[in-house]
Design a protein around this motif. Structure first.
Motif, PDB file in Angstrom:
ATOM      1  N   LEU A 142     -15.791 -35.776  50.198  1.00  0.00           N
ATOM      2  CA  LEU A 142     -16.352 -36.570  51.286  1.00  0.00           C
ATOM      3  C   LEU A 142     -16.107 -35.908  52.635  1.00  0.00           C
ATOM      4  CD1 LEU A 142     -15.587 -40.347  50.500  1.00  0.00           C
ATOM      5  CD2 LEU A 142     -17.808 -39.212  50.548  1.00  0.00           C
ATOM      6  N   VAL A 176     -24.731 -42.314  55.387  1.00  0.00           N
ATOM      7  CA  VAL A 176     -25.070 -43.467  54.553  1.00  0.00           C
ATOM      8  C   VAL A 176     -26.509 -43.342  54.056  1.00  0.00           C
ATOM      9  CG1 VAL A 176     -25.533 -45.947  54.610  1.00  0.00           C
ATOM     10  CG2 VAL A 176     -23.417 -45.070  55.583  1.00  0.00           C
ATOM     11  N   PHE A 178     -26.800 -40.472  51.449  1.00  0.00           N
ATOM     12  CA  PHE A 178     -26.228 -40.854  50.154  1.00  0.00           C
ATOM     13  C   PHE A 178     -27.149 -41.827  49.419  1.00  0.00           C
ATOM     14  CE2 PHE A 178     -21.397 -39.993  50.815  1.00  0.00           C
ATOM     15  CZ  PHE A 178     -21.682 -38.641  50.927  1.00  0.00           C
ATOM     16  N   SER A 179     -27.767 -42.741  50.177  1.00  0.00           N
ATOM     17  CA  SER A 179     -28.655 -43.720  49.557  1.00  0.00           C
ATOM     18  C   SER A 179     -29.865 -43.023  48.939  1.00  0.00           C
ATOM     19  CB  SER A 179     -29.102 -44.746  50.602  1.00  0.00           C
ATOM     20  OG  SER A 179     -30.054 -45.621  50.067  1.00  0.00           O
ATOM     21  N   THR A 231     -23.378 -43.295  44.979  1.00  0.00           N
ATOM     22  CA  THR A 231     -22.816 -44.628  45.145  1.00  0.00           C
ATOM     23  C   THR A 231     -21.309 -44.576  45.355  1.00  0.00           C
ATOM     24  OG1 THR A 231     -22.591 -44.896  42.749  1.00  0.00           O
ATOM     25  CG2 THR A 231     -24.625 -45.712  43.772  1.00  0.00           C
ATOM     26  N   ALA A 232     -20.780 -45.670  45.874  1.00  0.00           N
ATOM     27  CA  ALA A 232     -19.338 -45.815  46.087  1.00  0.00           C
ATOM     28  C   ALA A 232     -18.658 -46.093  44.747  1.00  0.00           C
ATOM     29  CB  ALA A 232     -19.084 -46.950  47.075  1.00  0.00           C
ATOM     30  N   PHE A 290     -24.055 -49.066  47.055  1.00  0.00           N
ATOM     31  CA  PHE A 290     -24.269 -48.025  48.052  1.00  0.00           C
ATOM     32  C   PHE A 290     -23.167 -48.079  49.107  1.00  0.00           C
ATOM     33  CE2 PHE A 290     -28.689 -48.408  46.471  1.00  0.00           C
ATOM     34  CZ  PHE A 290     -28.933 -47.067  46.211  1.00  0.00           C
ATOM     35  N   PHE A 291     -22.917 -46.946  49.708  1.00  0.00           N
ATOM     36  CA  PHE A 291     -21.920 -46.859  50.773  1.00  0.00           C
ATOM     37  C   PHE A 291     -22.388 -47.626  52.009  1.00  0.00           C
ATOM     38  CE2 PHE A 291     -20.339 -43.165  48.429  1.00  0.00           C
ATOM     39  CZ  PHE A 291     -18.973 -43.288  48.616  1.00  0.00           C
ATOM     40  N   SER A 329     -21.400 -47.940  56.341  1.00  0.00           N
ATOM     41  CA  SER A 329     -20.781 -47.120  57.396  1.00  0.00           C
ATOM     42  C   SER A 329     -19.296 -47.436  57.541  1.00  0.00           C
ATOM     43  CB  SER A 329     -21.492 -47.365  58.729  1.00  0.00           C
ATOM     44  OG  SER A 329     -22.838 -46.975  58.662  1.00  0.00           O
ATOM     45  N   GLN A 368     -17.212 -48.534  55.340  1.00  0.00           N
ATOM     46  CA  GLN A 368     -16.457 -48.030  54.194  1.00  0.00           C
ATOM     47  C   GLN A 368     -16.151 -46.537  54.357  1.00  0.00           C
ATOM     48  OE1 GLN A 368     -18.600 -48.477  50.531  1.00  0.00           O
ATOM     49  NE2 GLN A 368     -16.791 -48.199  49.243  1.00  0.00           N
ATOM     50  N   LEU A 369     -17.165 -45.783  54.773  1.00  0.00           N
ATOM     51  CA  LEU A 369     -16.950 -44.353  55.003  1.00  0.00           C
ATOM     52  C   LEU A 369     -15.990 -44.114  56.162  1.00  0.00           C
ATOM     53  CD1 LEU A 369     -20.554 -42.920  54.539  1.00  0.00           C
ATOM     54  CD2 LEU A 369     -18.580 -42.516  53.071  1.00  0.00           C
TER      55      LEU A 369
END
Length: 523
Positions: free
Chosen positions: A189, A204, A207-208, A213-214, A219-220, A222, A224-225
């Motif tokens: 990451l 985000v 990745f989508s 995925t998390a 989906f992730f 913002s 969370q990242l």
């Protein structure tokens, strides 16, 4: 009489003060003190919730029933089951007094009908609050001590780590241990963020689109990242990292001087977050205590610091560059419930602003197919509604009242319904005095009791009607205030800035959604 029993326990327990035992003792008290007088007994219980605040579902439900006039007596096993905060308890007790609800605490056996009884009740609450605060301070000191020794103080384990029990000085503690697979994922990451020059929102979106995925499968987001990329535990404790935290204004533990930050261990912090009513909030950096951990770091200091610098540089300047659309921060997509954001693009005539679904922008039209709409068009639709309210303030009721609370044109006259029952009771009572020795007396008494029960039932319905009337009065008063705000907006439109107009809308609108064709509004 209608009784309420409230029970609470901070953690599950089957001991003497468990919720089931609290309820049992309260019911025994009601049966003993009020024999034959309990028409209903309603139980309200909150398991696993603190008494430090009033954010408890069943407590709120009980207080609403009290406010609605549905209860006559509240029974608790012990005062601190209701609250451990003096101010909260005072507010609750004031609500009980306002609705003439009798309050009973079994363990303290306090009579609130006398001044000394009320005084003793508040003294008891002061000691309950002091006990809670003393315990909280002791726990905080203990957690701080563990953090300063580099140990894990509990909570959700950081990404890339697991927790493991270790023994130090004959006592068992918990320390962070790198999880090989998780640590490799965290490193990926960090590398992905730096190598692609991402911002959080772009990461985000990327990745989508790539289907990444998390760990939970979704989906992730913002946030969370951001939590992963800013967590301090994973970085090498080097002098440069020491300078970074010192520059933020954090409290560096005296037991972790700069010369001890040799990069062999990770960083440990305490006080970054607080949990109130199960809601996690970030504390100001001045409240953080930073020290050296005993765990192994998984991210090099230079890479971690580079990520922090990129995140800092990506923070946009909040100074307003364009006019604020009227419905910004208020309008939601009716299809997915997501807030609609403002998009801008340059045109030959200047800059065009449009509302678009945030969910679609991040995850694509597979998640939501709501199309964009020019801000000016939707703002004008909202203003048409506000102009209608300005011209006819009474029309605001269709945007304020809930469907079940629409105005009633007729209310029942309970006094006239009760009068015949009272007249019958009077006649039967007079007749009973003449035939009290007759075998018919018991049948007359039974009729009187039945008529009296009918009167009590009507009185209860009358109380509910009064509650509904008060609700309607409150709704009308609130509507008048909102109508005044709408009129202020419409009549002073040219005198307000775009930001001020948007601020008024935020204060007036409770719900506004757009389904692609119709604008729905609730004030």
């Amino acid at each position: 009489m209608h009784f309420a029993i409230y029970g609470r326990k901070s953690v599950y327990s089957d001991k003497s003060d468990s919720i089931s035992n609290q309820i049992r003792m309260c019911r025994e008290y009601i049966d003993f003190k009020f024999p034959g007088k309990s028409e209903s007994v309603t139980e309200y219980t909150d398991e696993g919730l603190t008494g430090a605040n009033t954010n408890r579902p069943q407590l709120k439900a009980m207080l609403k029933d009290i406010s609605d006039g549905l209860l006559d007596v509240l029974v608790v096993y012990q005062l601190d089951r209701l609250s451990r905060d003096v101010r909260d308890f005072a507010n609750i007790y004031a609500a009980l007094e306002e609705r003439h609800v009798m309050f009973v605490s079994i363990k303290e056996n306090i009579d609130t009908a006398t001044p000394i009884g009320k005084a003793m009740m508040y003294v008891t609450m002061v000691f309950a609050q002091m006990e809670r605060e003393t315990i909280a301070a002791r726990v905080t000191d203990n957690m701080m001590g563990l953090a300063r020794r580099g140990l894990w103080t509990g909570g959700t384990t950081p990404a890339g780590y697991t927790s493991e029990r270790i023994e130090i000085g004959g006592k068992k503690h918990v320390a962070l241990v790198p999880d090989p697979e998780g640590a490799e994922w965290v490193r990926w990451l960090f590398d992905t963020f730096l190598e692609n020059h991402y911002s959080l929102s772009r990461m985000v979106t990327a990745f989508s689109k790539q289907g990444i995925t998390a760990p939970g499968g979704g989906f992730f987001a913002s946030g969370q990242l951001h939590r992963i990329l800013t967590m301090p535990y994973c970085v090498e404790a080097t002098p440069e990292v020491y300078d970074y935290f010192a520059g933020l204004g954090c409290k560096i533990d005296p037991g972790s001087p700069r010369e001890a930050w040799d990069g062999k261990h990770g960083v440990m912090t305490y006080g970054r977050h607080t949990v109130n009513s199960k809601k996690v909030s970030v504390q100001p950096k001045e409240e953080w205590t930073v020290c050296i951990g005993i765990h192994e770091p998984i991210i090099p200091a230079d890479k971690w610091l580079a990520v922090q610098e990129r995140l800092r540089s990506n923070t946009f300047n909040k100074k307003q560059k364009y006019d604020t659309p009227l419905l910004k921060g208020v309008l939601r997509c009716a299809k997915c419930g997501c807030l609609m954001k403002v998009d801008r693009k340059k045109t030959k005539k200047g800059v065009s602003s449009s509302y678009s679904c945030t969910s679609r922008a991040i995850y694509g039209k597979e998640r939501c197919d709501m199309s964009q709409i020019v801000c000016r068009r939707l703002d004008e639709k909202a203003l048409d509604i506000f102009r209608k309210i300005d011209a006819d303030p009474d029309s605001i009721m269709q945007y304020v009242c809930e469907p079940e609370h629409e105005l009633k044109l007729e209310w029942r006259d309970f006094a006239s319904e009760i009068a015949p029952y009272k007249a019958k009771i009077a006649r039967l009572t007079a007749f009973l005095s003449e035939v009290e020795e007759s075998s018919a007396a018991k049948h007359i008494v039974a009729q009187i009791e039945e008529l009296d029960a009918n009167i009590e039932a009507l009185k209860r319905e009358e109380a509910l009607q009064e509650v509904e009337k008060r609700r309607m009065v409150s709704a009308e008063q609130g509507a008048e205030q909102k109508a005044a705000e709408v009129q202020k907006l419409v009549r002073g439109m040219s005198g307000f800035t775009s930001a001020e107009r948007n601020e008024i809308i935020r204060g007036v609108v409770r719900e506004m959604t757009w389904d692609g064709e119709t604008l729905f509004l609730r004030l």
